[in-house]
Design an enzyme around this catalytic site. Structure first.
Site, PDB file in Angstrom:
ATOM      1  N   LYS A  85      43.019 -11.472  -4.007  1.00 38.65           N
ATOM      2  CA  LYS A  85      44.064 -12.449  -4.326  1.00 38.65           C
ATOM      3  C   LYS A  85      44.325 -12.463  -5.831  1.00 38.65           C
ATOM      4  O   LYS A  85      43.418 -12.275  -6.631  1.00 38.65           O
ATOM      5  CB  LYS A  85      43.621 -13.833  -3.847  1.00 38.65           C
ATOM      6  CG  LYS A  85      44.493 -14.983  -4.351  1.00 38.65           C
ATOM      7  CD  LYS A  85      44.980 -15.903  -3.266  1.00 38.65           C
ATOM      8  CE  LYS A  85      46.038 -16.875  -3.780  1.00 38.65           C
ATOM      9  NZ  LYS A  85      47.370 -16.584  -3.269  1.00 38.65           N
ATOM     10  N   GLY A 131      51.141 -21.439  -4.827  1.00 36.89           N
ATOM     11  CA  GLY A 131      51.100 -21.707  -6.259  1.00 36.89           C
ATOM     12  C   GLY A 131      49.954 -21.014  -6.983  1.00 36.89           C
ATOM     13  O   GLY A 131      49.557 -21.440  -8.071  1.00 36.89           O
ATOM     14  N   ASN A 156      51.037  -8.643 -10.307  1.00 34.56           N
ATOM     15  CA  ASN A 156      51.912  -9.483  -9.479  1.00 34.56           C
ATOM     16  C   ASN A 156      53.039 -10.003 -10.365  1.00 34.56           C
ATOM     17  O   ASN A 156      52.939 -11.080 -10.944  1.00 34.56           O
ATOM     18  CB  ASN A 156      51.086 -10.614  -8.867  1.00 34.56           C
ATOM     19  CG  ASN A 156      51.926 -11.568  -8.057  1.00 34.56           C
ATOM     20  OD1 ASN A 156      53.139 -11.401  -7.950  1.00 34.56           O
ATOM     21  ND2 ASN A 156      51.303 -12.576  -7.488  1.00 34.56           N
ATOM     22  N   CYS A 186      55.771 -13.535 -10.112  1.00 35.19           N
ATOM     23  CA  CYS A 186      55.543 -14.903 -10.550  1.00 35.19           C
ATOM     24  C   CYS A 186      56.485 -15.255 -11.701  1.00 35.19           C
ATOM     25  O   CYS A 186      57.054 -14.383 -12.343  1.00 35.19           O
ATOM     26  CB  CYS A 186      54.095 -15.059 -10.959  1.00 35.19           C
ATOM     27  SG  CYS A 186      53.643 -13.785 -12.141  1.00 35.19           S
ATOM     28  N   ASN A 245      56.606  -8.154  -2.684  1.00 35.90           N
ATOM     29  CA  ASN A 245      56.121  -9.517  -2.490  1.00 35.90           C
ATOM     30  C   ASN A 245      57.060 -10.251  -1.508  1.00 35.90           C
ATOM     31  O   ASN A 245      57.831  -9.595  -0.815  1.00 35.90           O
ATOM     32  CB  ASN A 245      56.055 -10.238  -3.840  1.00 35.90           C
ATOM     33  CG  ASN A 245      54.885 -11.219  -3.895  1.00 35.90           C
ATOM     34  OD1 ASN A 245      54.787 -12.092  -3.045  1.00 35.90           O
ATOM     35  ND2 ASN A 245      54.011 -11.081  -4.874  1.00 35.90           N
ATOM     36  N   GLY A 250      55.826  -7.679   6.493  1.00 35.71           N
ATOM     37  CA  GLY A 250      56.017  -7.842   7.930  1.00 35.71           C
ATOM     38  C   GLY A 250      55.295  -6.852   8.805  1.00 35.71           C
ATOM     39  O   GLY A 250      55.615  -6.743   9.991  1.00 35.71           O
ATOM     40  N   GLY A 254      49.816  -8.375   5.299  1.00 36.78           N
ATOM     41  CA  GLY A 254      49.590  -9.719   4.777  1.00 36.78           C
ATOM     42  C   GLY A 254      49.439 -10.755   5.876  1.00 36.78           C
ATOM     43  O   GLY A 254      48.378 -10.911   6.478  1.00 36.78           O
TER      44      GLY A 254
END
Ligand SMILES: Cc1cc2nc3c(=O)[nH]c(=O)nc-3n(C[C@H](O)[C@H](O)[C@H](O)COP(=O)(O)OP(=O)(O)OC[C@H]3O[C@@H](n4cnc5c(N)ncnc54)[C@H](O)[C@@H]3O)c2cc1C
Ligand SMILES: Cc1cc2nc3c(=O)[nH]c(=O)nc-3n(C[C@H](O)[C@H](O)[C@H](O)COP(=O)(O)OP(=O)(O)OC[C@H]3O[C@@H](n4cnc5c(N)ncnc54)[C@H](O)[C@@H]3O)c2cc1C
Ligand SMILES: Cc1cc2nc3c(=O)[nH]c(=O)nc-3n(C[C@H](O)[C@H](O)[C@H](O)COP(=O)(O)O)c2cc1C
Ligand SMILES: Cc1cc2nc3c(=O)[nH]c(=O)nc-3n(C[C@H](O)[C@H](O)[C@H](O)COP(=O)(O)O)c2cc1C
Ligand code: FES
Ligand code: FES
Lengths: 314, 281, 314, 281
Positions: free
Chosen positions: A43, A70, A124, A127, A189, A241, A262
């Site tokens: 993560k 978040g 990532n 964000c 993402n 997906g 995911g």
């Protein structure tokens, strides 16, 4: 025997299937043999310690979910002292994932967590960029490239750039991060979405907006993977997906060299293992010796150039 | 370190303490107009559940409902002798409506056991539990656990009206003394329940309390626990994604002894917390 | 009695519900009383006559479809001589929809079809811009604005700009078309997607890519409607995945002044009529006198500004 | 103007010639290992169907299948006396698997009748039809239509093997002469069928031909029609979105007398076209 090995942006994997960042944690080891995965993606963490957003944090649709968490984070020391040792013992390469408020902070954090037990770092970039009114780094090719350059300057670990699908032209972002030195792109993402409760006239999520994930997004992300694969030479990791081995094959045909699963880990903890088995069977019955041969093997119509695939004509 | 963390089982390496248990439905009968009891034959891993843990149930698709995520349900009955698990559930939305369609012989995919359940301090003599509605489902196995540890159990069951009260038989079979209160009789208001508990405590001192299902009951339990300086635990509910501590959807604010508040996962750090840890949810 | 009237970019409608362009044709009149609709939006036409793309043209998902049709068009004369007279007799305002290869062609076509029986013209700017390598006009604020200006220069009819969702920042496009004189925005057209058949290793659509539509896209488009409504003063028409009156209310709460229903007309021909009835009941039991009061009535958290809703944080 | 267009019914203003018919299932029995016959009680609008038209069926969601779009099915039986419609279907994918789950008494939402069906020129004396597989479903009502107009009907039914042949009874009940051919007997090859038809034509001249279900049968029908200078029609299949001429998903290339090719909608301009109009599909 099908050869399932793939090498993705410097990382050698026993098979092309791994969890998407944020979709597994320690609890998964209570049910699933993590040693069988191609890699273990952790993560996202941030430099600081964060609690995440106000609940409710999840909305359910027919075959999708809208999550807004978040990025709760215990910071880099917890990562190095607890998370990495926990997952490193299973064998597959461990991929860290990081996020930060500025490109420099991305660079600093990447340097800080550089460690032999980590095989690569995923950036990532979905964000919010504090310098761009909360727009994601990944929505702007310049900002996206800055993040990758800052990370490359601070670490020798391979960098995977995890793109946001909330853009008009994802190929442009893929090219920008490739030019900045990214070793692979992860496409993608979650799609920004919103849920409303008509009865209460309020948002369904504490944070109002969240990320749409799960099987319903596959046609959209599959298209983006195809666009990225046509745009860059570095490997593309498909993510969006995927529920079954058949989905994995579709992503690889579209151009992915590996995939991430995911949301389906939340529903079927066996999804990754079953996908590996399905892909193996598929290759066997199709006489495909190496799974890597699937990458980009989609048979496209000869009379259609890729420009004709850039817009909807209904 | 919170009290509840003590109960977290260590994963023996190479074996899996939790599983997607493929169970067969034995019965799925309505208990009253709102509640149903689902009894399933369960494999070994499923049967290792203890009080306060839950399972994450894959609700079947039906002609009208296609729930995507699993639904958390407390373990209501752990019958190791017959290899059965029982879930007591209220039919509210699409997941539970889909569950209600299960017929004997159908398969139920139940991931678990999950979470950290109740942990009774050694030497506990008298457990008092107060619950309302479906909270009863969570407390029934605690009564058995307490009796097995040699403690006495008094259960105050609260309901809207007498006809909505459940689990009396289950609790009495577990060896609990059962006291019913309800809104129609007017004896279910917090102050009334507090008075009852004081009387009981005066008779036979209570040294552990457990509750779940309502903020009001949590409040009065916390107050009495602090007054009597005894431990108390509460089973908390939250909307869940994964049920396995992976998605961080199910968090509630939890306060440690120093007053620091942190978001904790109901599915993994809970669902049972110390009454003093949980603020509101 | 609930007052269902709305006025959208110069068009007076008996209720806020209309079909999306391309989702009804003459055949609908065989089953549905078109007189009950808020407006009748016609399928997009182009200046030239087109046959559309190679079949297969549709793929089905759990609650979505991927269509690629290619805007078959019989041209503007057929529109004026056959299509408009056919639909004008039902009563509701008729909205034409046009597309073209260049901004000038949009302008010329808008002028050519200007006619008292047409209440407004929708500009389908999701189609490929020949001057921009097939990217849609609607993906670029400058090109989008040019289209609207060219149309405004050639007609006095109200212009509705139908945006494409295949952009990073839809609010930016909404602002650009508002500045160019658009009288309303329609948010949005279909999301670009791709379907692959793993067994045959071929695309599922003759055209490879198509537009994802239907209930699965609702969370994404709902978010975009909210972003547009916060960005512009002209009315926003919500369009994407609406199946029921509850969906209509959600869109209006998010900021839409009216809505369009597309794919669901193919599955339930009664979807529009049933939605009107549901919204009427909803307003009645909520004591809402005018349906227009729903627009933007979503109760947002006071401590969150709209910038915090521009990116996914998972 | 194509021949088929003549049959298009004019919509009487203020009334609706097509509807989402809410039908009740009378029976849904397997005919052999692949095919099922679904019989439903249908309202007035549904019963106005004629040969070659189809209905767009809303397939129910089941535990394993959730088809989103409707599925087109030709009308196989129009029984106005008993107020019933029949559909003969092959269980192939998720829509038809879902249809197979319908039980007597269940509701079936069937939009229709849709499309332009067969139109027999006045005075037709001898109709020859050739069909294979599920194409038979489409031709059965044409036999009745032809007999009602006073024409004689010869039907050549082709199948993989004798056990897959269907509709013999339905066609004979309609008054058709039925000739069976199959791959096992080796008498179903196009040349064999052509020879058979030549013999029949020599006996009693054929003045109209109808076919569906296979490109090979279309080819031979087109050739014979052109040789004998008689009209012929074919029922075409295509993947559908709306079934109502609205989405343009179901197009096939159709050639007019001048050789101009245009994409036409199977659901609205067809599904029945002149054999000379349709190239390949
Ligand atoms: C640890 C735990 C144990 C539980 N034990 C029981 C039990 O033993 N018996 C019982 O009847 N119920 C129990 N619940 C509540 C039960 O999970 C919900 O009633 C159920 O999920 C409702 O699903 P639905 O689809 O029928 O309702 P819907 O309202 O359609 O659910 C929509 C969404 O909201 C979530 N949701 C709705 N209500 C709740 C709730 N109260 N708590 C958490 N999520 C909710 C659902 O999971 C789903 O994601 C428990 C909840 C938790 C967290
Ligand atoms: C006008 C018309 C009349 C028809 N009449 C009959 C009939 O009487 N009996 C019968 O058994 N079948 C008939 N068919 C074919 C029937 O519609 C398909 O077999 C059926 O749609 C398959 O659906 P599925 O979900 O079971 O298969 P799947 O393969 O799961 O279907 C996937 C998708 O492909 C489409 N599709 C698959 N096969 C066909 C096909 N052959 N034609 C059109 N679309 C297809 C489906 O509609 C769906 O969108 C007819 C088709 C048309 C166009
Ligand atoms: C609950 C949840 C948490 C997530 N957390 C992260 C994260 O921390 N970092 C990240 O890059 N992506 C995160 N994602 C996005 C996933 O990694 C993945 O990109 C996305 O869910 C699409 O894949 P899927 O459709 O298979 O779920 C998260 C997704 C979910 C649903
Ligand atoms: C078959 C089909 C044809 C369409 N044709 C057009 C069109 O001609 N012009 C246009 O602007 N949008 C067209 N659209 C897009 C719809 O108008 C609508 O924007 C989209 O389908 C999203 O709404 P929905 O989810 O309700 O279907 C079409 C959509 C479909 C499915
Ligand atoms: S439900 Fe996923 S962390 Fe608790
Ligand atoms: S299926 Fe929509 S036009 Fe034929």
């Amino acid at each position: 025997m099908v050869d399932l090995f793939v090498t993705i942006g410097g990382v050698h994997m026993a098979n092309p299937i791994m969890p998407a960042s944020g979709s597994i944690a320690e609890g998964m080891a209570d049910l699933v043999d993590l040693g069988k995965l191609g890699a273990i993606v952790l993560k996202t963490i941030t430099p600081d310690i964060r609690q995440g957003v106000k609940p409710p944090r999840v909305v359910e649709y027919t075959d999708a979910t809208l999550f807004s968490i978040g990025i709760p984070s215990k910071g880099p020391d917890y990562l190095l002292n607890h998370t990495v040792p926990f997952f490193a013992r299973f064998g597959p390469p461990v991929i860290a994932s990081i996020s930060a408020d500025t490109a420099e902070d991305f660079g600093t954090l990447a340097g800080y967590i550089t460690d032999p037990r980590i095989a690569a770092i995923e950036a990532n970039i979905s964000c919010p960029n504090l310098r761009a009114h909360g727009r994601a780094f990944g929505m702007d090719p310049v900002a996206a490239a800055e993040v990758i350059r800052a990370m490359k300057a601070n670490t020798d670990l391979p960098i995977w750039a995890k793109l946001t699908p909330n853009v008009g032209d994802i190929a442009e972002i893929a090219r920008a991060v490739e030019d900045a030195g990214a070793d692979a792109v992860v496409t993608a993402n979650a799609i920004l979405g919103m849920g409303i409760n008509a009865e209460t006239m309020t948002p369904r999520l504490g944070n109002v907006v969240g990320g749409l994930t799960g099987p319903a997004v596959k046609p959209v992300i599959l298209r983006m993977v195809n666009q990225c694969a046509e745009a860059v030479k570095i490997p593309v990791i498909g993510c969006g997906g995927i529920a079954t081995g058949e989905d994995v094959v579709e992503y690889m045909l579209a151009g992915a060299s590996a995939v991430q699963i995911g949301t389906m880990n939340f529903v079927h903890t066996a999804a990754m293992e079953q996908s590996i088995a399905w892909v193996t069977d598929y290759c066997t019955r199709k006489n495909i010796a190496r799974v890597a041969e699937l990458t980009g093997a989609l048979k496209l119509p000869v009379d259609q150039n890729s420009e004709q695939r850039g817009a909807v004509a209904l | 370190m919170t009290m509840t963390a003590m109960a977290k089982p260590e994963a023996p390496s190479g074996c899996f303490p939790r599983a997607e248990n493929r169970c067969h439905v034995v019965s799925n009968a309505p208990m009253n107009s709102e509640y149903r009891l689902l009894v399933v034959d369960a494999p070994e891993t499923g049967l290792s559940a203890y009080a306060g843990q839950f399972f994450h149930l894959l609700c079947p698709a039906t002609a009208t409902e296609q729930p995507f995520l699993r639904r958390p349900m407390s373990i209501y009955r752990i019958d190791r002798e017959n290899g059965q698990l029982g879930f007591l559930y209220k039919v509210t939305g699409k997941g539970t409506r889909a569950l209600a369609s299960l017929a004997p012989g159908d398969e139920l995919n139940a991931t678990g056991p999950l979470g950290v359940g109740f942990s009774l301090p050694e030497g506990t003599k008298h457990v008092a539990m107060v619950a309302r509605g479906v909270g009863l489902a969570t407390l029934a196995p605690l009564a058995r656990m307490a009796r097995a540890q040699g403690a006495m159990v008094t259960a105050i069951l609260s309901a809207r009206a007498p006809e909505f009260l459940m689990s009396r038989d289950e609790l009495e079979a577990a060896g609990a003394r059962v006291i019913e209160v309800n809104d129609v009789a007017g004896n279910s208001a917090p102050q009334e329940v507090i008075n009852r508990l004081r009387d009981i405590h005066a008779e036979t001192p209570i040294d552990f309390m457990a509750t779940c299902g309502s903020n009001r009951l949590l409040g009065l339990t916390r107050d009495l626990c602090s007054e009597w300086r005894i431990p108390g635990q509460v089973a908390v509910e939250a909307f869940m994604g994964c049920g396995l501590g992976m998605c961080f959807a199910c968090v509630v604010p939890v306060r440690d002894a120093q007053g620091h508040e942190e978001m904790k996962r109901v599915c993994y750090d809970g669902p049972v917390f110390g009454v003093e840890e949980v603020t509101a949810w």
